[in-house]
Design an enzyme around this catalytic site. Structure first.
Site, PDB file in Angstrom:
ATOM      1  N   GLU A 180      -3.345   3.726 -11.145  1.00 48.08           N
ATOM      2  CA  GLU A 180      -2.290   3.371  -9.886  1.00 48.08           C
ATOM      3  C   GLU A 180      -0.875   3.394  -9.960  1.00 48.08           C
ATOM      4  O   GLU A 180      -0.466   3.042 -11.090  1.00 48.08           O
ATOM      5  CB  GLU A 180      -2.712   1.819  -9.310  1.00 48.08           C
ATOM      6  CG  GLU A 180      -3.604   1.873  -8.203  1.00 48.08           C
ATOM      7  CD  GLU A 180      -2.986   2.090  -6.840  1.00 48.08           C
ATOM      8  OE1 GLU A 180      -1.837   3.101  -6.938  1.00 48.08           O
ATOM      9  OE2 GLU A 180      -3.509   1.557  -5.692  1.00 48.08           O
ATOM     10  N   ASP A 219       0.102  -4.163  -5.502  1.00 51.59           N
ATOM     11  CA  ASP A 219       0.808  -5.190  -4.701  1.00 51.59           C
ATOM     12  C   ASP A 219      -0.108  -6.471  -4.187  1.00 51.59           C
ATOM     13  O   ASP A 219      -0.362  -7.246  -4.904  1.00 51.59           O
ATOM     14  CB  ASP A 219       1.588  -4.429  -3.572  1.00 51.59           C
ATOM     15  CG  ASP A 219       2.455  -5.218  -2.742  1.00 51.59           C
ATOM     16  OD1 ASP A 219       3.241  -5.961  -3.135  1.00 51.59           O
ATOM     17  OD2 ASP A 219       2.604  -4.731  -1.547  1.00 51.59           O
ATOM     18  N   VAL A 251      10.248  -0.804  -3.898  1.00 54.53           N
ATOM     19  CA  VAL A 251      10.664   0.345  -4.853  1.00 54.53           C
ATOM     20  C   VAL A 251      10.214   1.623  -4.524  1.00 54.53           C
ATOM     21  O   VAL A 251       9.089   1.884  -3.868  1.00 54.53           O
ATOM     22  CB  VAL A 251      10.221  -0.018  -6.144  1.00 54.53           C
ATOM     23  CG1 VAL A 251      10.932  -1.448  -6.653  1.00 54.53           C
ATOM     24  CG2 VAL A 251       8.929  -0.116  -6.497  1.00 54.53           C
ATOM     25  N   ARG A 291       9.714  10.552  -3.478  1.00 51.75           N
ATOM     26  CA  ARG A 291       8.688  10.404  -4.789  1.00 51.75           C
ATOM     27  C   ARG A 291       9.481  11.220  -5.931  1.00 51.75           C
ATOM     28  O   ARG A 291       8.770  10.924  -6.842  1.00 51.75           O
ATOM     29  CB  ARG A 291       7.461  11.162  -4.094  1.00 51.75           C
ATOM     30  CG  ARG A 291       6.827  10.521  -3.055  1.00 51.75           C
ATOM     31  CD  ARG A 291       5.279  11.016  -3.034  1.00 51.75           C
ATOM     32  NE  ARG A 291       4.688  10.859  -1.630  1.00 51.75           N
ATOM     33  CZ  ARG A 291       3.777   9.734  -1.560  1.00 51.75           C
ATOM     34  NH1 ARG A 291       3.713   8.749  -2.676  1.00 51.75           N
ATOM     35  NH2 ARG A 291       3.260   9.598  -0.470  1.00 51.75           N
TER      36      ARG A 291
HETATM   37  P1  5GP Z   1      -1.694  -3.147  -2.009  1.00 51.45           P
HETATM   38  O1  5GP Z   1      -3.069  -2.612  -1.327  1.00 51.45           O
HETATM   39  O2  5GP Z   1      -1.905  -3.528  -3.377  1.00 51.45           O
HETATM   40  O3  5GP Z   1      -1.098  -4.068  -1.270  1.00 51.45           O
HETATM   41  O4  5GP Z   1      -0.757  -1.694  -2.141  1.00 51.45           O
HETATM   42  C1  5GP Z   1      -0.708  -0.724  -2.712  1.00 51.45           C
HETATM   43  C2  5GP Z   1       0.017   0.458  -2.078  1.00 51.45           C
HETATM   44  O5  5GP Z   1       1.093  -0.041  -1.347  1.00 51.45           O
HETATM   45  C3  5GP Z   1       0.565   1.164  -3.477  1.00 51.45           C
HETATM   46  O6  5GP Z   1      -0.368   1.870  -3.988  1.00 51.45           O
HETATM   47  C4  5GP Z   1       1.774   1.790  -2.719  1.00 51.45           C
HETATM   48  O7  5GP Z   1       1.251   2.942  -2.088  1.00 51.45           O
HETATM   49  C5  5GP Z   1       2.132   0.844  -1.610  1.00 51.45           C
HETATM   50  N1  5GP Z   1       3.280  -0.014  -1.832  1.00 51.45           N
HETATM   51  C6  5GP Z   1       3.133  -1.352  -2.325  1.00 51.45           C
HETATM   52  N2  5GP Z   1       4.476  -1.894  -2.587  1.00 51.45           N
HETATM   53  C7  5GP Z   1       5.225  -0.842  -2.708  1.00 51.45           C
HETATM   54  C8  5GP Z   1       6.576  -0.549  -3.005  1.00 51.45           C
HETATM   55  O8  5GP Z   1       7.330  -1.394  -3.298  1.00 51.45           O
HETATM   56  N3  5GP Z   1       7.208   0.745  -2.673  1.00 51.45           N
HETATM   57  C9  5GP Z   1       6.407   1.527  -2.299  1.00 51.45           C
HETATM   58  N4  5GP Z   1       6.983   2.850  -2.389  1.00 51.45           N
HETATM   59  N5  5GP Z   1       5.081   1.441  -2.260  1.00 51.45           N
HETATM   60  C10 5GP Z   1       4.562   0.302  -2.334  1.00 51.45           C
END
Ligand code: 5GP
Length: 175
Positions: A94, A98, A148, A160
């Protein structure tokens, strides 16, 4: 530095060191196993290609792609991997952990396909934001609760291809 980036959090050199460090740990831990690296698209691509090239073991690679997490925690799988993972030691790759909802969903889905094991490697971790009950086995580095971009991570599909991880200026996404 790109004009939309406020601060560089992880430099190109640090990213390279992280990929080497994690690859060498994985090489030790997975010796003799039937390793299958699964990259979570699209954000993990740069990390995936660096990490996988530094892992000194025979391995298979594949990719899974889910469309954005919705509030229910369910994601729509656009590109899937094999239905049967029997015998494989799967390692999910991954970009960032988050809330953990995305990875938890994918992890639970693949667990039902009879793999030997499922591990998780994430380049970045935002532990302060975790909701889902999931932990990475290998973490590149923790990052603070900021948005980020770069090295695979996007905002609205851009940024990206920045070679570093940077904090995006608030003015860009609050416009
Ligand atoms: P989660 O399901 O863990 O909340 O989020 C995972 C996805 O959210 C990551 O794979 C990413 O695509 C997006 N994401 C979460 N935080 C960030 C961040 O700070 N920057 C970016 N560009 N994407 C994020």
């Amino acid at each position: 530095m790109h004009q939309d980036v406020e601060q560089i959090l992880v430099t190109e050199e640090e990213l390279n060191k992280i990929a080497h460090r994690l690859a060498s740990q994985i090489t030790k831990d997975y010796e003799g196993k039937k390793l299958l690296l699964i990259g979570v698209l699209k954000g993990s691509i740069y990390f995936f290609t660096d990490l996988s090239r530094y892992i000194d073991l025979p391995c298979n690679i594949d990719f899974i792609h889910g469309s954005g997490t919705v509030s229910s925690g369910k994601i729509n799988i656009i590109k899937d991997v094999a239905d049967d993972l029997t015998g494989f030691d799967v390692l999910l790759v991954e970009d960032i952990l988050d809330t953990g909802n995305t990875l938890k969903y994918i992890h639970d889905m693949l667990s039902k396909r009879n793999p030997e094991s499922i591990g998780v490697v994430t380049l970045l971790d935002k532990p302060a934001r975790r909701i889902a009950d999931i932990k990475a086995d290998y973490v590149g580095t923790d990052v603070p609760d900021a948005f980020v971009v770069g090295y695979g991570l996007d905002y609205d599909q851009y940024y990206r291809n920045l070679p570093y991880i940077g904090v995006l200026k608030k003015s860009i996404y609050e416009k």
